[in-house]
Each structure stands twice: as structure tokens, then as C-alpha cells.
Design a protein around this motif. Structure first.
Motif, PDB file in Angstrom:
ATOM      1  N   MET A   1     -81.124  23.393  94.629  1.00  8.41           N
ATOM      2  CA  MET A   1     -80.318  23.743  93.466  1.00  8.41           C
ATOM      3  C   MET A   1     -78.850  23.862  93.882  1.00  8.41           C
ATOM      4  SD  MET A   1     -80.600  27.065  90.956  1.00  8.41           S
ATOM      5  CE  MET A   1     -80.391  28.237  92.314  1.00  8.41           C
ATOM      6  N   ILE A   2     -77.981  23.206  93.131  1.00  6.17           N
ATOM      7  CA  ILE A   2     -76.548  23.251  93.374  1.00  6.17           C
ATOM      8  C   ILE A   2     -75.918  24.150  92.318  1.00  6.17           C
ATOM      9  CG2 ILE A   2     -74.421  21.903  93.476  1.00  6.17           C
ATOM     10  CD1 ILE A   2     -76.191  19.486  94.217  1.00  6.17           C
ATOM     11  N   ALA A   3     -75.267  25.225  92.766  1.00  7.39           N
ATOM     12  CA  ALA A   3     -74.614  26.151  91.848  1.00  7.39           C
ATOM     13  C   ALA A   3     -73.112  25.935  91.935  1.00  7.39           C
ATOM     14  CB  ALA A   3     -74.956  27.592  92.214  1.00  7.39           C
ATOM     15  N   ALA A  65     -72.871  29.706  96.978  1.00  3.51           N
ATOM     16  CA  ALA A  65     -74.193  29.980  97.537  1.00  3.51           C
ATOM     17  C   ALA A  65     -74.729  31.241  96.873  1.00  3.51           C
ATOM     18  CB  ALA A  65     -74.101  30.165  99.048  1.00  3.51           C
ATOM     19  N   LEU A  66     -75.826  31.108  96.133  1.00  6.48           N
ATOM     20  CA  LEU A  66     -76.385  32.241  95.415  1.00  6.48           C
ATOM     21  C   LEU A  66     -77.396  32.983  96.292  1.00  6.48           C
ATOM     22  CD1 LEU A  66     -77.008  30.662  91.900  1.00  6.48           C
ATOM     23  CD2 LEU A  66     -74.991  31.888  92.725  1.00  6.48           C
ATOM     24  N   PHE A  83     -86.491  30.667  77.469  1.00  2.00           N
ATOM     25  CA  PHE A  83     -86.929  29.522  78.269  1.00  2.00           C
ATOM     26  C   PHE A  83     -88.044  29.964  79.224  1.00  2.00           C
ATOM     27  CE2 PHE A  83     -82.533  28.325  77.190  1.00  2.00           C
ATOM     28  CZ  PHE A  83     -82.747  27.065  76.655  1.00  2.00           C
ATOM     29  N   GLU A  84     -89.034  29.091  79.398  1.00  2.00           N
ATOM     30  CA  GLU A  84     -90.165  29.413  80.271  1.00  2.00           C
ATOM     31  C   GLU A  84     -89.932  28.981  81.710  1.00  2.00           C
ATOM     32  OE1 GLU A  84     -93.735  27.836  78.669  1.00  2.00           O
ATOM     33  OE2 GLU A  84     -93.684  29.085  76.852  1.00  2.00           O
ATOM     34  N   GLU A  85     -89.102  27.971  81.926  1.00  2.00           N
ATOM     35  CA  GLU A  85     -88.860  27.484  83.283  1.00  2.00           C
ATOM     36  C   GLU A  85     -88.129  28.541  84.112  1.00  2.00           C
ATOM     37  OE1 GLU A  85     -87.482  23.417  83.934  1.00  2.00           O
ATOM     38  OE2 GLU A  85     -87.736  23.078  81.779  1.00  2.00           O
ATOM     39  N   GLN A  86     -88.333  28.474  85.419  1.00  2.00           N
ATOM     40  CA  GLN A  86     -87.689  29.408  86.323  1.00  2.00           C
ATOM     41  C   GLN A  86     -86.996  28.642  87.451  1.00  2.00           C
ATOM     42  OE1 GLN A  86     -88.325  33.489  86.221  1.00  2.00           O
ATOM     43  NE2 GLN A  86     -87.664  32.331  84.434  1.00  2.00           N
ATOM     44  N   LEU A  87     -85.917  29.213  87.946  1.00  3.29           N
ATOM     45  CA  LEU A  87     -85.194  28.640  89.072  1.00  3.29           C
ATOM     46  C   LEU A  87     -85.884  29.027  90.375  1.00  3.29           C
ATOM     47  CD1 LEU A  87     -81.675  29.755  87.840  1.00  3.29           C
ATOM     48  CD2 LEU A  87     -82.597  27.433  87.694  1.00  3.29           C
ATOM     49  N   VAL A  88     -85.758  28.169  91.367  1.00  5.90           N
ATOM     50  CA  VAL A  88     -86.361  28.425  92.675  1.00  5.90           C
ATOM     51  C   VAL A  88     -85.238  28.704  93.676  1.00  5.90           C
ATOM     52  CG1 VAL A  88     -87.766  27.484  94.543  1.00  5.90           C
ATOM     53  CG2 VAL A  88     -88.344  26.960  92.155  1.00  5.90           C
ATOM     54  N   TYR A  89     -85.315  29.843  94.337  1.00  5.17           N
ATOM     55  CA  TYR A  89     -84.311  30.197  95.331  1.00  5.17           C
ATOM     56  C   TYR A  89     -84.411  29.266  96.539  1.00  5.17           C
ATOM     57  CZ  TYR A  89     -82.035  32.697  99.156  1.00  5.17           C
ATOM     58  OH  TYR A  89     -81.256  33.013 100.232  1.00  5.17           O
TER      59      TYR A  89
END
Length: 207
Positions: A1-3, A65-66, A83-89
């Protein structure tokens, strides 16, 4: 993931989670969250999180960088918005020390090399490189998938002339380092550094 945070378009944190591969995209917005998705497959490629600067005043322009805690907070925002989707660290550094283990000529190029590179993962990764100064045993800097270059371009797994490549070996000029030589060639780290370590230009770079 790019923040990436871009104050020039408003108070928006963009989270890029997939390569849209040139496909047309659309979006749906709920409250302060917008999901960006491919029109052809419906796959989520990015999230736009609005109004974040007050809560996170330390956000800097460009890539951030989160922390694991911040990703958890963002997942709460997604859930509250419906929203049901979740982000992955992903705590893996994206600019790392890389050691070239093997190097072979590309079968369809007179200047590209197919390198097996130690970037600190369980197995070496394959990176296609065209630098004239590359050699086996060299320690340099790799931009791994999920990296954002200073130019704004994103690094994804891809292929060069049909050969898979999982990252990019970088020159000082491409990383916009101070006093970068204006010549072709990747960084040759002359210090005793370990493959896979996060690249720190202040301690590892010297023109």
C-alpha cells in the motif's frame, strides 16, 4: 500500500493498493471516504481519505510511512463509512539496501541485465536492470513494489522485454539525492551495510 498526502488538491490522504494497469476507474464516496475502483473488474485500486490533517498534523507532502496503529484507525474510518474492505498493514521498507547476487544478460537486449538480488526477504528477487556499472556483489539501493519515486512514479511488479522484474535498482539522480552525479549508473554503496536494511540517505549516501 502506497500512502501519499497531497495538500495541493485539498486535505486528502490517498492510499494506493493496486495497479490499475491503465484501466478506466470510477469512484464511490461515503462520508469522508472514497473508494476508487476499476470499471472493468470492480477491483479497488485506491482509497481517498478526506479531512485527515487535523487528526494527523505530522503528515508530510508526498509519500508517508503509516504505522500499524494508523492503518487500524483508517480501517475504522472505512467501517464507519460503510465499506467492508480493510487495509492491510505493510511494514516492509520500500527503499532498501540490495546486493546483486547473480547477473545475466537479457536475451532480448544488448544492455539489460537480469539480476537476482538480495533485498532482505526470504528469497532473492529478480530485477531487470540496465545500469552500465552493475556487477555481482555490488550493494546498491532497490525500490521495491509499493515505492513512490520522487518523480511521483509508482513501482509495481512488471516485465522488461518479457522478463519479470520485481522492483528497480536506483541511481542517485532517480532518488533526487543531493549532489547526485548526472551520469548513468546505479548507486554503489561503499559502506558496510546489510542487504534489506532501510536505505537512509543521511548515513549511507555520499556523492
Amino acid at each position: 500500500m502506497i500512502a501519499t498526502y497531497n495538500k495541493n488538491v485539498g486535505d486528502v490522504l490517498m492510499l494506493i493498493v493496486a495497479n490499475n494497469e491503465g484501466a478506466d476507474v470510477n469512484y464511490e464516496r461515503k462520508a469522508d471516504v472514497a473508494r476508487v475502483f476499476r470499471e472493468d473488474t470492480g477491483q479497488t485500486v485506491a482509497w481517498n481519505i478526506f479531512n485527515v490533517k487535523e487528526e494527523w498534523p505530522d503528515l508530510a507532502q508526498g509519500q508517508n510511512a503509516l504505522t500499524k496503529a494508523q492503518v487500524a484507525e483508517l480501517n475504522l474510518r472505512l467501517s464507519k463509512a460503510g465499506f467492508e474492505e480493510q487495509l492491510v498493514y505493510d511494514g516492509q521498507p520500500k527503499f532498501v539496501v540490495a546486493e546483486i547476487l547473480t547477473m545475466e544478460d537479457h536475451a532480448d537486449s544488448d544492455h539489460l541485465h537480469v539480476c537476482q538480488v538480495d533485498v532482505g526477504l526470504e528469497e532473492p528477487v529478480q530485477i531487470v536492470c540496465g545500469a552500465p556499472n552493475a556487477f555481482v556483489g555490488m550493494k546498491t539501493v532497490a525500490a521495491l513494489p509499493g515505492a513512490m519515486m520522487p518523480s511521483g512514479s509508482l513501482i509495481w511488479p512488471g516485465a522488461l522485454r518479457g522478463v519479470p522484474s520485481f522492483g528497480m535498482l536506483c541511481s542517485a539522480r532517480e532518488l533526487d539525492l543531493p549532489n547526485a552525479p548526472q551520469v548513468r549508473g546505479i548507486i554503489d554503496l561503499q559502506t558496510d551495510v546489510t542487504a534489506g536494511a532501510a536505505f537512509d540517505p543521511e548515513t549511507m549516501w555520499q556523492a
